[in-house]
Structure formats: structure tokens, C-alpha cells
Enzyme design. Structure first.
Site: not given
Length: 404
Positions: A248, A275, A337, A340, A363, A373
Site C-alpha cells: 500500500r 493495515k 493504490h 495493487r 489481504h 500458516y
């Protein structure tokens, strides 16, 4: 031989007049009615404490507010407690204490407690905005209301003014945060269930605004434009860093030299910058390692990889790339942005594993165990993905390295 007690009747109670001294009428099984000289008639339950084995009197109420049938029902309830080994007086004290706690657990009180738990796990800016939303839109009208008395219609009515003002994004976020608070209240035992879970459906939904981005066919134009000499080296470098690492804008602008692990070829972004408030490891492609070497020659004395144009001791403006795009023909076509989204589109189209892409983009995953994991398990696969992405961008730019 036990004395026989004649059960009371309403007629007998009404006919019983006050005397100079108090006296007691007996109904049997511990239920008593004490009549004072003042005329006050008070019900008591006389029983033996289940542990101490001493006789005690529990006040049940006054006659006629509590009638004979009601008093007998109350006595039965106390006997049921005794059968479980529970002292009725102690039980009553606990009930009063719980009721007092419920009265004191107002929306504002529990929200402040929740803030103390939540704020350390989120960014300072996010925490400030969270508290401000509650203080502006909930506390004035509902702050003194005990949370166990909050109802969906009550909260919806308090939030209707936001909908009328078309502040739908704020309204949506507030519903989400309030629901999160209620879930926390359930988990810590303040309330038994969340009665506000569906309030978001009562309002208009904000229109989803996707970050503006370009088609992959426009990449060569973008890369050629951003290599122009009139664009400052720091800004060009920041643009390339953000594009290649898929982070970001704020995460790219505040990148520090101390976060670079040269040996492992990883950029380790600390949780407080992210974030989702969790650390994020970015495998660095050969192109990005080359970029770092070039930037080190000009910003190595700074804490930041991409310093501010005004002061080498401050990081670059988070809007620097965005503003440069606007000035160079991409206004209305692309925002920083959106880089992305462009990366996600290309990588998904090329058949890369969706979960690996989502992990590379940092995300959120509602399954925290799986998310942890994935971040560890996918690291080597993300190295391949990041290198492919950098190679693709270099090919699109038509040069070996984007920063020459």
C-alpha cells in the site's frame, strides 16, 4: 410433639390488627407474616442455613403488595435454592450485585474497556478514528444506556441521522465496529447474545468504489512516463518500489533501511505499519535489490529508503506517487493504490495460486490460523511470484532495470 400450624388465609390476615408490640402470624414451612405496631405487614421466610445450620430470616416483601399466594410461591423458590445447597440471602445479594453491575455497564463504559484491549493491536490513526466515531455518533444519545438494554430499533434510530446526511461509509463502518464490540461483550460475559448483529441491513449500503487502475496494455506507457528525468529520483524509486512489492502507498512511503534483511532478501514490514496490524514479509526480487543499492547511494544516511523531498530525515509523502500520476496524464485513470489491483489482475490471469496472491497483497483472511500458516508456508512460492512480477514489469518497460 410438633406444634400444629393452621395455614393463613387472606381473611385472617385482613382481620389481624396492629398491637402495641409486633407479633407474628405463621403459615407453615417457615413462611411468616410480621405485623408491626405501625400496621406494616412484612413477609419473612425462616430457614436453616445449608452450611452453618443457623436459623435466618429472609424478607420476601410487604402485604398486600405481596399477597398470600405470592408469598407462598416465593417461599417455594427459596426452598428450591436450599435443596441445591444455596443460601437464599447470599443468592439475593449476588443478584443485586449483578443487577448493579449491569446498570453500570453502559455503552460508553464497556466501549472504553474494549478500546483499551483493541487499540494496542491497531494503528494509532485507526484507533483515533474508532474512538471518535463512537464519541460523535453513539455516546451522546446511547452512552449512558446499559448494553444489556440496547435493542436494534434503539440503535438504528440513533444512527438514522448519518443515513440522512448520506454519510454511508461512516455508517457502515460504525455498524461493523459496534457489532464487533457486542461480540466482545458476549465473549467476556457482559451480555448473553448480540442483539445488534443485523442492524447494518436496516440502512442504505455505500456504493463500492473500486480503486482506479489501468489495463495491462497501458503498462508500457505508465513505466515510460514514470522514468522521465523531470520526476525526482526519490519519487521514481518510490513508484517502482510500490509497484514491484505490491504494498500500500503508506507502507511503501515509510519503508526504513532497518527493515531490510539483505541476507534473506526480505523486507520485513512491522505490524504497526500494516493495515491489518500484523507483520508482513515481502520477498525482494533482483530488480528491487538493485533499486535498493541505487537508493542507498543517495538516501543511505537517512532512516528512510525514500526520504521526503523537503527533509532527508522524514519519509516521503504518502500521496507523492498519486500526485505525480495526476500531473503526468493519469488523472482519472489510475491511483497509486490501483497498482495493487493491476498486479492482482495480471497474476490471477497468469494462473498463479489465488491464496499466494492474496498473501502477497497482505489481504486479511477471517481464518487466523490458516492466515498465519499461509504467510509462512507460501514464502518461497511468493519469492517466485515476486520475481515473475518484476521480470514481467521489466519486460513491459523495455529495459533491464526500471531505475537507471
Amino acid at each position: 410433639m410438633a406444634r400444629h400450624i393452621q395455614p393463613l388465609s387472606d381473611t385472617l390476615i385482613r382481620k389481624s390488627k396492629p398491637k402495641e408490640v409486633s407479633y407474628t402470624l405463621y403459615d407453615g414451612d417457615g413462611l411468616q407474616l410480621r405485623i408491626l405496631p405501625s400496621g406494616t405487614r412484612t413477609w419473612y421466610f425462616n430457614y436453616v442455613h445449608p452450611l452453618r445450620k443457623k436459623r435466618q430470616n429472609l424478607k420476601l416483601g410487604t402485604y398486600p403488595a405481596v399477597g398470600l399466594a405470592d408469598a407462598r410461591q416465593l417461599r417455594l423458590e427459596q426452598e428450591q435454592l436450599l435443596a441445591q445447597g444455596i443460601d437464599p440471602i447470599e443468592f439475593q445479594k449476588e443478584q443485586r450485585q449483578q443487577q448493579q453491575e449491569l446498570r453500570e455497564q453502559t455503552l460508553e463504559t464497556v466501549a472504553r474497556d474494549w478500546f483499551r484491549v483493541k487499540l494496542p493491536a491497531i494503528s494509532e490513526k485507526y484507533g483515533f478514528n474508532l474512538q471518535r466515531m463512537f464519541e460523535q455518533h453513539l455516546f451522546p444519545s446511547l452512552g449512558d444506556t446499559p448494553v444489556h438494554k440496547l435493542t436494534a430499533p434503539m440503535v438504528i434510530a440513533a444512527l438514522r441521522p448519518l443515513e440522512a446526511l448520506k454519510k454511508l461509509e461512516t455508517l457502515s463502518r460504525l455498524c461493523q465496529r459496534l457489532n464487533e464490540l457486542m461480540v466482545w461483550c458476549v465473549n467476556v460475559g457482559i451480555i448473553e447474545h448480540n442483539r445488534l448483529a443485523g442492524i447494518k441491513a436496516a440502512f442504505l449500503s455505500p456504493r463500492t468504489l473500486h480503486m482506479r487502475t489501468i489495463d495491462v496494455s497501458e503498462l508500457p506507457e505508465l513505466l515510460t512516463t514514470m522514468r522521465q528525468d523531470h520526476i525526482h529520483l526519490f519519487i521514481r524509486g518510490l513508484f517502482e518500489w510500490q509497484l514491484h512489492t505490491m504494498v500500500r502507498p503508506g507502507e511503501a512511503a515509510t519503508a526504513c533501511w532497518s527493515e531490510i534483511n539483505w541476507q534473506q532478501k526480505i523486507w520485513q514490514i512491522p505490524a504497526h505499519k500494516m493495515k491489518m496490524a500484523r507483520t508482513h514479509a515481502v520477498p525482494l526480487s533482483r530488480q528491487m535489490l538493485t533499486l535498493l543499492q541505487k537508493m542507498q547511494a543517495v538516501s543511505g544516511s537517512s532512516r528512510y529508503i525514500f526520504p521526503s523531498l523537503a527533509s532527508i530525515h522524514e519519509h516521503a509523502n504518502k500521496e507523492a506517487v498519486n500526485n505525480t500520476l495526476k500531473r503526468n496524464g493519469f488523472r482519472g485513470r489510475l491511483v497509486a493504490h490501483g497498482l495493487r489491483a493491476l498486479a492482482s489482475t495480471v497474476l490471477n490471469d497468469r494462473g498463479f495460486d489465488h491464496d499466494v496472491i492474496e498473501t502477497a497483497l497482505a489481504h486479511s483472511d477471517p481464518n487466523q490460523v490458516r492466515s498465519a500458516y499461509n504467510r509462512a508456508h507460501y514464502l518461497e512460492r511468493r519469492r517466485d511470484l515476486m520475481q515473475w512480477w518484476s521480470d514481467f514489469l521489466t519486460q513491459q518497460a523495455g529495459v533491464r532495470h526500471c531505475i537507471e
